[in-house]
Design a protein around this motif. Structure first.
Motif, PDB file in Angstrom:
ATOM      1  N   ILE A   1      -5.093  14.453   0.242  1.00  0.00           N
ATOM      2  CA  ILE A   1      -4.549  14.778   1.562  1.00  0.00           C
ATOM      3  C   ILE A   1      -5.679  14.902   2.577  1.00  0.00           C
ATOM      4  CG2 ILE A   1      -3.233  16.476   2.881  1.00  0.00           C
ATOM      5  CD1 ILE A   1      -1.724  17.123   0.335  1.00  0.00           C
ATOM      6  N   ARG A   2      -6.760  15.482   2.140  1.00  0.00           N
ATOM      7  CA  ARG A   2      -7.877  15.674   3.063  1.00  0.00           C
ATOM      8  C   ARG A   2      -8.382  14.316   3.574  1.00  0.00           C
ATOM      9  NH1 ARG A   2     -13.407  16.072   3.504  1.00  0.00           N
ATOM     10  NH2 ARG A   2     -13.693  15.047   1.499  1.00  0.00           N
ATOM     11  N   LYS A   3      -8.624  13.453   2.631  1.00  0.00           N
ATOM     12  CA  LYS A   3      -9.149  12.143   3.023  1.00  0.00           C
ATOM     13  C   LYS A   3      -8.160  11.400   3.918  1.00  0.00           C
ATOM     14  CE  LYS A   3     -12.284  11.001  -0.737  1.00  0.00           C
ATOM     15  NZ  LYS A   3     -12.328  10.376  -2.057  1.00  0.00           N
ATOM     16  N   PHE A   4      -6.920  11.489   3.487  1.00  0.00           N
ATOM     17  CA  PHE A   4      -5.895  10.776   4.221  1.00  0.00           C
ATOM     18  C   PHE A   4      -5.771  11.304   5.652  1.00  0.00           C
ATOM     19  CE2 PHE A   4      -1.336  10.279   5.320  1.00  0.00           C
ATOM     20  CZ  PHE A   4      -1.291   8.905   5.322  1.00  0.00           C
ATOM     21  N   SER A   5      -5.827  12.627   5.776  1.00  0.00           N
ATOM     22  CA  SER A   5      -5.691  13.217   7.105  1.00  0.00           C
ATOM     23  C   SER A   5      -6.850  12.806   7.990  1.00  0.00           C
ATOM     24  CB  SER A   5      -5.659  14.743   7.016  1.00  0.00           C
ATOM     25  OG  SER A   5      -4.812  15.139   5.994  1.00  0.00           O
ATOM     26  N   LEU A   6      -8.044  12.861   7.426  1.00  0.00           N
ATOM     27  CA  LEU A   6      -9.213  12.494   8.220  1.00  0.00           C
ATOM     28  C   LEU A   6      -9.073  11.080   8.755  1.00  0.00           C
ATOM     29  CD1 LEU A   6     -12.115  14.109   6.172  1.00  0.00           C
ATOM     30  CD2 LEU A   6     -11.333  14.738   8.453  1.00  0.00           C
ATOM     31  N   LYS A   7      -8.515  10.245   7.919  1.00  0.00           N
ATOM     32  CA  LYS A   7      -8.370   8.851   8.319  1.00  0.00           C
ATOM     33  C   LYS A   7      -7.229   8.681   9.328  1.00  0.00           C
ATOM     34  CE  LYS A   7      -6.878   5.313   5.790  1.00  0.00           C
ATOM     35  NZ  LYS A   7      -6.545   4.828   4.451  1.00  0.00           N
ATOM     36  N   GLU A   8      -6.095   9.247   9.009  1.00  0.00           N
ATOM     37  CA  GLU A   8      -4.898   8.949   9.779  1.00  0.00           C
ATOM     38  C   GLU A   8      -4.846   9.648  11.137  1.00  0.00           C
ATOM     39  OE1 GLU A   8      -2.319   6.762   9.189  1.00  0.00           O
ATOM     40  OE2 GLU A   8      -3.668   6.032   7.612  1.00  0.00           O
TER      41      GLU A   8
ATOM     42  N   PRO B 193       0.824  -1.199   0.000  1.00  0.00           N
ATOM     43  CA  PRO B 193       0.000   0.000   0.000  1.00  0.00           C
ATOM     44  C   PRO B 193       0.862   1.254   0.000  1.00  0.00           C
ATOM     45  CG  PRO B 193      -0.039  -1.056   2.133  1.00  0.00           C
ATOM     46  CD  PRO B 193       0.723  -1.955   1.235  1.00  0.00           C
ATOM     47  N   ILE B 194       0.451   2.214  -0.773  1.00  0.00           N
ATOM     48  CA  ILE B 194       1.146   3.492  -0.823  1.00  0.00           C
ATOM     49  C   ILE B 194       0.104   4.543  -0.477  1.00  0.00           C
ATOM     50  CG2 ILE B 194       2.337   5.135  -2.299  1.00  0.00           C
ATOM     51  CD1 ILE B 194       3.944   2.875  -2.592  1.00  0.00           C
ATOM     52  N   ASN B 195       0.414   5.418   0.406  1.00  0.00           N
ATOM     53  CA  ASN B 195      -0.541   6.483   0.662  1.00  0.00           C
ATOM     54  C   ASN B 195       0.104   7.818   0.411  1.00  0.00           C
ATOM     55  OD1 ASN B 195       0.939   7.149   2.987  1.00  0.00           O
ATOM     56  ND2 ASN B 195      -0.078   5.463   4.077  1.00  0.00           N
ATOM     57  N   ILE B 196      -0.685   8.831   0.493  1.00  0.00           N
ATOM     58  CA  ILE B 196      -0.194  10.150   0.149  1.00  0.00           C
ATOM     59  C   ILE B 196       0.916  10.569   1.107  1.00  0.00           C
ATOM     60  CG2 ILE B 196      -1.993  11.328   1.509  1.00  0.00           C
ATOM     61  CD1 ILE B 196      -0.713  12.513  -1.874  1.00  0.00           C
TER      62      ILE B 196
ATOM     63  N   PHE C 271     -11.121  21.172   6.436  1.00  0.00           N
ATOM     64  CA  PHE C 271     -11.721  20.061   7.163  1.00  0.00           C
ATOM     65  C   PHE C 271     -11.411  20.200   8.642  1.00  0.00           C
ATOM     66  CE2 PHE C 271      -7.738  17.712   7.666  1.00  0.00           C
ATOM     67  CZ  PHE C 271      -6.990  18.162   6.587  1.00  0.00           C
ATOM     68  N   ASN C 272     -12.228  19.547   9.431  1.00  0.00           N
ATOM     69  CA  ASN C 272     -12.055  19.630  10.873  1.00  0.00           C
ATOM     70  C   ASN C 272     -11.740  18.257  11.436  1.00  0.00           C
ATOM     71  OD1 ASN C 272     -12.550  22.382  11.219  1.00  0.00           O
ATOM     72  ND2 ASN C 272     -14.753  22.013  10.955  1.00  0.00           N
TER      73      ASN C 272
END
Lengths: 1300, 147
Positions: free
Chosen positions: A1290-1297, A1181-1184, A1211-1212
C-alpha cells in the motif's frame, strides 16, 4: 571417408541403379531420365578456396551426421562460433563474405541468424563482384522476415542499377524481385523501366521479372499501356519473351481486357514455338520450349474464358499444339504430356467448343488409362475440369475411375474422390456416398477430413433419395467423424426426423405420409437407441442428436428397446466425464420427456436428478428442478409435454397487441411514447452535435442513485397515479439501454445477464430481462422469446433445435413457474415490446372465463406464473435444406385464439396493476427476501463460486430495477432522461448530468428521512448513501452502497482513471479490452475480444494462467466453455467488430497472496487469413487498489483496532499540487485506495479498508495535512495493517498513485 | 506459381530451400519442411509424384539420396514442374560436373545463384542451361582469385 560419402550422396553415382530405378519405378513416366549426364563412380567434391577450413570441416561433419538431431547440435555450436566471429571489429570483406555464407548455411538449417543480417547488407555494398553477389543473396534470404533492413539496401540497389557490370545490375534486380515493398517501388521504377531496353538480354530479362514484381505488389504503381507490355513480349530473345509471358499471365488473371487485343500475337508466338523456330538451346528433351508453351496455353485459357470471340481466335492453335504434343506423348516424353495436359485444361476453360471437347475427352482417356500414376492423377484432374463442360466424359472412363478409387496411392484416391463430387447425381448418390464413407475411414489428415465431411454432407442433402437414407448417411458420417459435422446439419437431422418428408401435393396422401413419417421416427429412434446402448464413444454433437431423438420418440420403439433401459443408458451417459454440460442438460430434458411419456421413474434417474440438482451448471440445475416440478404435478404432463409435438407451431402474438390498452393508458397518463431504435440513434447523433461542450460523461456515474425508500414514499404520497411511474420508468430504462447499445461499446453486461448465468438471480427469475436485451439484437430470438411469454407448448424440444441460446430461454421460461414475483419484471418488459403507440387499441373485454380457460390458466400459472394460450397447428413441412425455422408465422393464429389470449392477458395485466398499486413496497421486500433465500439455497449447494456470479448477475438485475424507480423521480425534472444502469459501466453513454441528479436526490432525501431509516431492507446501505449525499461528495463508495442497497453487496466499477474499458491489445485484427468490476469480496475482470479486421481470424484460442487467487473463469458464451487447463477455444469471431467474445475471471483473496499479484496473464493465439499464427501474451495489471475495499467502522472501533494492529508504516506525500484541503485528500484516497472515511477532525482523517472483505487483512489509515509552508500541502500518512507485505504494497502504491 | 523449392536428403535434412512467398517465420518454415518431407519420404516409388498438402500441391522427385520438392499452387502444371526439377538437376550437374550432396553444401551460394537464374517471383524464368550458367562463370572467375 570422402569416398564413402560420395558413394551415398552422388546423384548419379551409379548408372545402373539409376537406370534400374527408371525402368522399374517410373518406366513410362521418365524414359528420358537416362539421358542425364554420364555418371562417374568417383567424384571428388572440392570445397571452394574461399571457405575456411573450419567451415569445410563443419560441412563434412554435417554431411556425415546420421540424424537431424545431430545436425542441429553441430549447427548450434557453429552459431555460437559465428556470433563471436561476427562481433570482431574490422572484419575484412573476404572474411565477412565467408562468414555470411556460413550464416546462410545455418539459416537454411532452420536457425535464426539475426546477428548476420547487417553483415549481409554490408557485404552487398562491397565493390567486389563476388562479395556483392553473396551479400545480396544472403540479404534477400535473411530479410524475408526482417524487412526493416531493406531500407539500408535501397541506396545500394539504386547505385548498382546504374552499374556497367551486367552481373551487378542483375544482382540488384534479383534482390528487387525478392525484397521490394510497395513504398520503395517509385525509388527504383524509372531505372528499371530504362533497363527494359538494355542491350544485354540477361538484364532485360531480369528487368521484366522486376516489372512483374511491381505489378504483383502494387498494380497501381505502373501506369503502362499495352504497348509497353507488347514491346517486351516481342523481344527478340526467347528468354525475355518467356519472362514477359509471366506478366501477361498475371494480366490475363487480373485485367484480361487490357490484353485481349494481343491474342493474335500470343497465338503467333505459340505457333513459332511449336514449329521449332526458337533457338535449339530452348529445346528440352526434343520438345520445343515446353514451359513457354505451357505459359501461353494458360494465358489463352484465361483470355478465352466466357468469351466466344476470343476463344474462336485460339481454337486452331490449340488443336495444333495438342497434335504436336501428342507425338511426344506417344513417345513417352514427360514434357509433352505436360503440354497436352495444359491443352486439355485450356479447352475446358475457354468457351466450350464441341470439337475441342471431344478431342480433350479422347486425350483424357490416354491419361487415365496410362500405367503411370502421375498421368492417371492428371487424367482424373483433367476430368474434374472436363465434366463441368462435358458431362459424358466421365461415363466413358468409369471403370478406370473405380479402379483409381481403390488404388493404394493416397494422392490418387483423394483426387478421384474430388472427381466423384463433381459427377454425383441422384442416381449414383448411394454408391458414391458408400465409396466416400469407405475412403473417409482411411483419411488421417484433419484438414482434408473436414473438407470431405462438409462436401459429403452437402451431397447427401442435395441428392438425398429419401429421408431415411439421409438420416442413416449422416449417422454413418457422424460415427466416423462426428466432431467435424457442422452443427447446422445435426439440427437439420433433428428437424427432419420431427417433420418427416416434404410433400406439397394433395392432401389425400396425408395419411400415407403420416405413416411414412412415423416409420421414419421409429427408424431413427431404433438406430439411435442401438447407438446409445452400444455405449460407443461418440462426439458430443452426436450424443445431443441421439439423446434428443430418444427423448422425443423412444415410445415408438419401446417393444425393441424398453424405455427403462434407455433411461438407464442416458443416466450412464450423464455421468461420463467427457461430455459437456450442454449435452448433460439435453439428457435431463430427454429424461423429463421420457418420464412424462412412460410414467416410470427408475431409482437411478431419481438419484441422478438429486445429484444434479446441485450441479454447477445452472442450466442442468434448472432442468432437474423442472423434472421434479413436473413429477409433482403429474396431471399437467400431457399439457406441457405431449408426445411428438416438437414440430408443432407455437403461436404467439408478435405485436403483443393485447398490451395496447395498457400502453395507451400509460400514454394518456403522461408516459413517453416508444421511440424506435432508428429514432434513438438519430436523437443521439443530434444531441452529440448539439452539445459538444456539454460533453456527456460516459460510463459510470459517480454520484449516488436516489435511494429507493424515497421512491416508495413518493408512491405512497402520489397514490393513484403510481402506474404512470411504472411506465415512464421502464421506458427510460429501455431508452438508456438502447442508447448504450447503439454506442456499441463495451456492452458486456447484457450478455452477462443474457447468458445462462443469471436465471436464478437474487431477485428470483430474471429471464425477462434477458429477453429485453435479445429482443433488440436478434429478431429470431425475439420470436422465440415472445413465444415464451405467451405460449406454453412443447417449447423445449423446439428450442433445443434452434440452438442453445434459445434453450436457455426455454429453461427461463419454465423457471417462471417457481417464481410468482416476476410480475414486476413483466412491467419492465411491456413498453419494450410494444413498438408502435400508433397501433390500434383493443378495448378489453371483461374476462368471462370458461372452464377450459380456467384449467389452462391453472396449468399456465403453474408453469409460468403467468398464463398463455396454446394453439397447436401443424406446420407446413420444410425442405431438408432449410436451417432456420424458428420464426413462426403469426398469421397462423386464428382470430378466436387471439381473442382468448387477449382476454387472459388483460386479466393478467389487471393483476399486475393492482399489485403495483397496492403492493409495491411489499414486493420490494418480497424480492429481497427471495433473493436472500435464493442465495441461501445456493449456498447450501456448496457452490460458492457460482454464487459470486449469481450475486453478480443479480446485481445487474437489481440495479436495473433501482434505476427504474429512480428515474421516475428524475423524470419530473424533465432534465435527465438517460439513466445509467449497469450497462453504463460498460462504456455506454447515459452518464447523465450528475450535478442535477445529485441535487435531485438530495431533495428527495431531505423530504423523506424517516422512510430511509424505517425500511429495514434498505437499512445500512441506504443510510450510508445519504450520509455521503449530505456531504455532497462523489465517491466510489456511494456507488458501492447504492448497489449494496438490495443485498448488502456492492459493485463498483473502475478501470484506470477513465471508466471506459481499457484496451489491452489492438494489432489491427483483434482488439481486446478489459474492465474491472469491484465486488465486495472479489475482483472481477471482464475481457472482451473483438475482430476488427475485415477478414476472419480463425482458431482463436485463449489460455488463462491460473493463479491461486483465481476462483472462477467463465465465458459469456454458453457454447465456448473454459477447459480445465484454462483454455478457451473461441474459434472464429465475425469480422468488422460485429461480434464480441467475452469472458470473466473472478479473483478472491487466497491465503494472503492475492494482494501481491501484479497481473493476470493469458495468452491469445489466432490464425490470420494468410494462415499465419499470432501469439500474444496479455497481462492485465492488478494493483493493490483493485483489492482494497472500504470497511465501515466507527471511530471508537478504529481506536481499539489501531492499538491492536502491529505493523505500522509511515510515509509522506510531499507537495501535492492536486490537494487543497483534507477533503480533497479524502476524495482522492477513496478513489485510489477505496478507503472508508470514518471521521475528519480538523486536518486529520481516519479511514479504513480491507482486502476483499477479509477481516484479517485490514488497513487502518491515518492522514494529516502537515506542511503548509510550501506551495502545496503535504500529507503525512500512517497506516497500520496486520501483514507486513500488505503494508509495504500500500505504501508503494500510494506513493506512486497519489502523485499522478 | 511456385511457392518454394526444397532439396532434402533422405534423412530429412534440408540442403537447399528457396521460398517465393514472404512472411514465413523460421519456425513455421522448419515445421513445414519437416511435415512435407515426412510425407514425401513415406511414399512409395510407384505412387505418383504429387502430394496435396493444405492448399499446396507438392511435386517431388528423387535423385539418389536427394529429394527435390517444389510446392506450387493449384494453377501450376504438375508435369511442367516435374520437368523443371529435372532441368534444375541437369543444370546443377553441368555446373558442378557430376553433382552430389556435398557439392551443394560446399557451394550453397552457387546453388542459390543457379536457382535465382532459373526462377524469379515463383515463375520459371530460364531453362536454357547456357544462359543459366554464364553469369555464374563470371562470378567464379572473381571468387577463384580469392585465396
Amino acid at each position: 571417408m570422402n569416398k564413402n560419402h560420395k558413394l551415398t550422396t552422388s546423384f548419379f553415382e551409379n548408372t545402373v541403379y539409376e537406370k534400374e530405378k527408371n525402368f522399374t519405378g517410373r518406366e513410362n513416366i521418365f524414359p528420358f531420365q537416362i539421358q542425364t549426364p554420364v555418371v562417374t563412380t568417383i567424384v571428388n567434391s572440392i570445397p571452394p578456396s574461399y571457405l575456411s577450413k573450419d567451415f569445410v570441416n563443419l560441412i563434412k561433419e554435417v554431411g556425415e551426421s546420421k540424424s537431424k538431431l545431430e545436425e542441429d547440435r553441430l549447427i548450434k555450436v557453429e552459431i555460437t562460433k559465428l556470433k563471436k566471429l561476427f562481433s570482431k571489429p574490422k572484419l575484412k570483406p573476404r572474411k565477412r563474405c565467408e562468414l555470411v555464407i556460413r550464416a546462410l548455411f545455418c539459416e537454411l538449417l532452420g536457425n535464426d541468424v539475426e546477428f548476420a543480417h547487417v553483415k549481409a547488407v554490408n557485404s552487398s555494398q562491397e565493390s567486389n563482384l563476388f562479395f556483392k553477389r553473396v551479400g545480396y543473396l544472403a540479404a534477400s534470404t535473411f530479410l524475408h522476415s526482417n524487412q526493416k533492413l531493406f531500407l539500408l539496401m535501397i541506396n545500394t540497389i539504386q547505385k548498382d542499377l546504374k552499374s556497367t557490370s551486367p552481373i551487378v545490375v542483375c544482382s540488384a534486380l534479383i534482390t528487387i524481385t525478392k525484397l521490394i515493398t510497395p513504398e520503395f517501388i517509385p525509388a527504383v521504377l524509372p531505372k528499371v523501366l530504362e533497363l527494359l531496353s538494355h542491350e544485354d538480354k540477361t538484364i532485360r530479362k531480369k528487368a521484366v521479372a522486376a516489372m512483374y514484381t511491381f505489378l504483383l505488389k502494387d498494380p497501381k504503381s505502373l501506369d503502362l499501356g499495352i504497348d509497353d507490355f507488347k514491346r517486351v513480349l516481342c523481344d527478340q530473345d526467347p528468354s525475355v519473351m518467356g519472362a514477359a509471358l509471366d506478366i501477361f499471365l498475371l494480366l490475363a488473371k487480373t485485367n484480361p481486357r487490357l490484353i485481349k487485343s494481343q491474342i493474335p500475337t500470343i497465338c503467333s508466338i505459340l505457333k513459332q514455338v511449336i514449329e521449332g523456330r526458337l533457338n535449339k538451346d530452348f529445346d528440352y528433351h526434343q520438345i520445343h520450349a515446353p514451359w513457354i508453351q505451357i505459359k501461353i496455353l494458360k494465358i489463352l485459357g484465361y483470355l478465352g474464358q466466357d468469351d466466344l470471340k476470343a476463344s474462336k481466335e485460339m481454337y486452331n492453335i490449340i488443336i495444333e499444339t495438342t497434335k504436336k504434343a501428342e507425338i511426344g506423348f506417344l513417345n513417352g516424353i514427360t514434357a509433352a504430356c505436360g503440354i497436352m495436359y495444359e491443352c486439355i485444361r485450356t479447352i475446358t476453360k475457354i468457351y466450350p467448343e464441341q470439337k475441342l471437347l471431344n478431342a480433350a475427352s479422347e486425350e483424357v482417356g490416354k491419361f487415365v488409362t496410362s500405367s503411370s500414376n502421375n498421368l492417371r492423377y492428371l487424367g482424373i484432374t483433367a476430368l474434374i475440369h472436363l465434366v463441368k463442360a462435358h458431362p459424358e466424359a466421365a461415363v466413358k472412363h468409369q471403370i478406370v475411375i473405380v479402379e483409381c478409387l481403390d488404388d493404394p496411392d493416397e494422392t490418387l484416391r483423394r483426387n478421384t474422390i474430388s472427381l466423384l463430387f463433381e459427377i454425383t447425381n441422384s442416381t449414383n448418390i448411394v454408391f458414391i456416398l458408400q465409396k466416400m464413407l469407405t475412403y473417409l475411414k482411411t483419411v488421417t489428415d484433419l484438414d482434408h477430413k473436414k473438407d470431405l465431411v462438409t462436401r459429403m454432407v452437402k451431397l447427401s442433402e442435395d441428392y438425398a433419395i429419401d429421408t431415411k437414407w439421409f438420416v442413416s448417411t449422416i449417422n454413418s458420417i457422424m460415427e466416423l467423424a462426428g466432431s467435424l459435422v457442422p452443427r447446422d446439419v445435426v439440427y437439420n437431422v433433428m428437424r427432419l426426423i420431427a417433420e418427416g418428408t416434404e410433400d406439397d401435393e394433395d392432401e389425400d396422401e396425408d395419411e400415407k405420409e403420416e405413416e411414412e413419417n412415423i416409420e421414419l421416427k421409429k427408424f431413427a429412434a431404433q438406430e439411435y437407441a442401438e447407438m446409445l446402448l452400444s455405449e460407443q464413444i461418440l462426439p458430443d454433437m452426436s450424443f445431443r442428436l441421439i439423446i434428443w431423438v430418444i427423448g422425443e420418440y423412444s415410445y415408438l420403439c419401446k417393444d425393441e428397446f424398453p424405455i427403462k433401459d434407455l433411461m438407464l443408458a442416458i443416466c450412464l451417459l450423464v455421468e461420463k466425464p467427457n461430455i459437456t454440460d450442454q449435452t448433460r442438460a439435453i439428457c435431463f430434458t430427454a429424461l423429463t420427456k421420457m418420464v412424462a411419456q412412460s410414467g416410470i421413474i427408475p431409482e437411478e434417474v431419481d438419484d441422478l436428478v438429486d445429484k444434479y440438482s446441485n450441479s454447477r451448471s445452472t442450466d442442468i440445475q434448472q432442468r432437474c428442478y423442472e423434472l421434479r416440478g413436473i413429477l409433482a404435478n403429474t396431471d399437467i404432463i400431457d399439457e406441457i409435454l405431449p408426445p411428438d409435438a416438437s414440430n408443432e407451431d407455437l403461436d404467439f402474438d408478435i405485436d403483443l397487441s393485447f398490451l395496447n390498452e395498457y400502453v395507451q393508458m400509460a400514454l394518456q397518463n403522461g408516459a413517453k411514447p416508444y421511440i424506435t431504435k432508428e429514432q434513438r440513434i438519430q436523437m443521439e447523433n443530434e444531441s452529440l452535435l448539439a452539445g459538444l461542450e456539454g460533453k456527456k460523461e460516459r460510463g459510470l456515474r459517480f454520484e449516488a442513485y436516489q435511494i429507493k425508500s424515497s421512491v416508495t414514499t413518493n408512491m405512497a404520497v402520489n397514490g393513484p397515479s403510481k402506474s404512470i411511474y411504472d411506465v415512464k420508468t421502464t421506458e427510460n430504462v429501455n431508452n438508456s439501454r438502447f442508447v448504450n447499445e447503439t454506442q456499441n461499446e463495451f456492452s458486456l453486461a447484457p450478455n452477462l445477464g443474457g447468458s445462462n448465468l443469471n436465471k436464478w438471480s437474487t431477485s428470483g427469475y430474471s429471464g425477462f430481462q434477458d429477453e429485453n436485451e435479445s429482443d433488440e439484437s436478434d429478431n429470431e430470438t425475439t420470436n422465440t422469446t415472445t413465444t415464451t411469454t405467451t405460449t406454453q407448448k412443447n417449447t423445449s424440444a423446439f428450442s433445443e433445435m434452434t440452438g442453445f441460446g434459445s434453450s436457455d430461454i426455454n429453461s427461463n421460461q419454465s423457471n417462471t413457474n417457481t417464481n410468482t414475483n416476476n410480475n414486476m419484471n413483466n412491467v419492465n418488459v411491456v413498453p419494450n415490446f410494444v413498438e408502435q403507440p400508433k397501433q390500434k387499441i383493443i378495448v378489453p373485454k371483461k374476462p368471462r372465463k370458461t372452464k377450459e380457460e380456467k384449467k389452462r390458466e391453472k396449468v399456465a400459472n403453474l408453469l409460468f406464473g403467468g398464463e398463455k394460450v396454446k394453439t397447436r397447428k401443424k406446420k407446413p413441412r420444410k425442405t431438408v435444406n432449410q436451417t432456420n425455422k424458428i420464426v413462426t408465422n403469426s398469421t397462423n393464429i386464428t382470430p378466436k385464439n387471439t381473442v382468448q389470449k387477449r382476454k387472459t392477458f388483460n386479466q393478467q395485466q389487471q393483476n399486475i396493476m393492482t399489485m403495483n398499486k397496492t403492493n409495491k413496497q411489499e414486493q420490494f421486500n418480497n424480492n429481497n427476501n427471495n433473493m436472500n433465500n435464493n442465495m441461501n439455497n445456493t449456498n447450501n449447494n456448496q457452490d460458492v463460486n457460482l454464487i459470486n456470479f449469481e450475486m453478480f448477475s443479480s446485481n445487474t438485475n437489481t440495479n436495473t430495477t433501482t434505476s427504474t424507480t429512480k428515474t421516475s423521480t428524475t423524470n419530473m425534472n424533465q432534465n435527465n432522461s438517460q439513466v445509467p444502469d449497469l450497462m453504463d459501466i460498460f462504456g455506454g453513454s447515459g452518464g447523465g448530468n450528475s450535478g442535477m441528479m445529485n441535487t435531485q436526490t438530495t431533495n428527495i432525501l431531505g423530504q423523506t428521512p424517516n422512510t430511509t431509516s424505517n425500511n429495514q431492507n434498505l437499512g445500512g446501505g441506504g443510510g450510508f448513501g445519504s450520509f455521503d449525499f449530505l456531504n455532497n461528495q462523489q465517491s466510489l463508495i456511494q456507488t458501492h452502497q447504492l448497489f449494496g442497497n438490495f443485498n448488502q453487496d456492492y459493485i463498483n466499477v473502475k478501470s484506470k482513471s477513465t471508466n471506459e474499458p481499457a484496451v489491452l491489445l489492438n494489432d489491427g485484427t483483434l482488439s481486446c479490452k478489459f474492465i474491472k468490476l469491484y465486488a465486495k469480496d472479489q475482483l472481477i475482470v471482464l475481457v472482451e475480444l473483438q475482430n476488427i479486421a475485415n477478414n476472419n481470424a480463425t482458431d482463436i484460442a485463449i489460455t488463462i494462467d491460473y493463479q491461486n487467487a483465481m476462483k472462477t473463469v467463465m465465458t459469456t458464451d454458453p457454447v465456448q466453455q473454459v477447459l480445465s487447463n484454462g483454455q478457451i477455444n473461441v474459434g472464429r469471431i465475425a469480422s468488422n467488430g460485429k461480434q464480441n467474445f467475452k469472458f470473466v475471471m473472478s479473483l478472491k483473496e487466497n491465503q494472503n497472496t492475492f494482494f501481491s499479484t501484479t497481473s493476470i496473464n493469458f495468452r491469445l493465439s489466432y490464425r490470420d487469413p494468410n494462415e499465419q499464427t499470432h501469439f500474444h501474451l496479455i497481462q492485465i495489471p492488478i494493483n493493490i487498489g483493485d483489492c482494497l475495499r472500504p470497511k465501515e467502522m466507527l471511530t471508537q472501533q478504529f481506536g481499539s483496532k489501531w492499538n491492536q494492529t502491529q505493523i505500522e508504516k509511515q510515509f509522506n506525500l510531499m507537495n501535492m499540487s492536486n490537494i487543497k484541503s483534507i477533503k480533497d485528500f479524502v476524495t482522492l484516497a477513496k478513489k485510489i485506495l477505496h478507503l472508508f472515511e470514518i471521521q475528519i477532525i480538523g486536518k486529520e482523517v481516519i479511514m479504513c479498508s480491507n482486502i476483499l472483505g477479509n477481516e484479517n487483512l485490514i488497513c487502518l489509515f491515518h492522514g494529516m495535512i502537515t506542511d503548509n509552508y510550501r506551495e502545496h500541502p503535504s500529507i503525512s500518512c500512517k497506516l497500520k495493517t496486520n501483514n507486513n507485505s500488505l503494508a509495504e504494497c500500500i505504501r508503494k502504491f500510494s506513493l506512486k498513485e497519489f502523485k499522478k | 506459381m511456385i511457392k518454394f523449392i526444397l532439396i532434402v536428403n533422405k534423412l530429412g535434412q534440408t540442403r537447399l530451400a528457396q521460398y517465393y512467398t514472404t512472411g514465413l517465420s523460421i519456425n513455421k518454415r522448419v515445421a513445414l519442411e519437416n511435415e512435407i518431407t515426412r510425407r514425401c519420404l513415406s511414399r512409395k516409388d510407384k505412387e505418383c509424384s504429387f502430394l496435396e498438402f493444405r492448399d499446396l500441391k507438392v511435386i517431388y522427385r528423387r535423385y539418389a539420396s536427394l529429394f527435390f520438392l517444389v510446392g506450387v499452387d493449384e494453377e501450376e502444371n504438375e508435369l511442367g514442374i516435374l520437368e523443371f526439377i529435372h532441368c534444375l538437376v541437369e543444370t546443377l550437374d553441368r555446373y558442378f560436373e557430376n553433382v552430389c550432396e556435398l557439392d551443394l553444401m560446399f557451394n550453397i551460394d552457387k546453388a542459390y545463384m543457379i536457382l535465382d537464374e532459373m526462377a524469379l517471383n515463383g515463375n520459371i524464368i530460364e531453362t536454357n542451361k547456357k544462359n543459366i550458367i554464364a553469369p555464374l562463370h563470371i562470378i567464379d572467375q572473381v571468387s577463384k582469385k580469392l585465396k
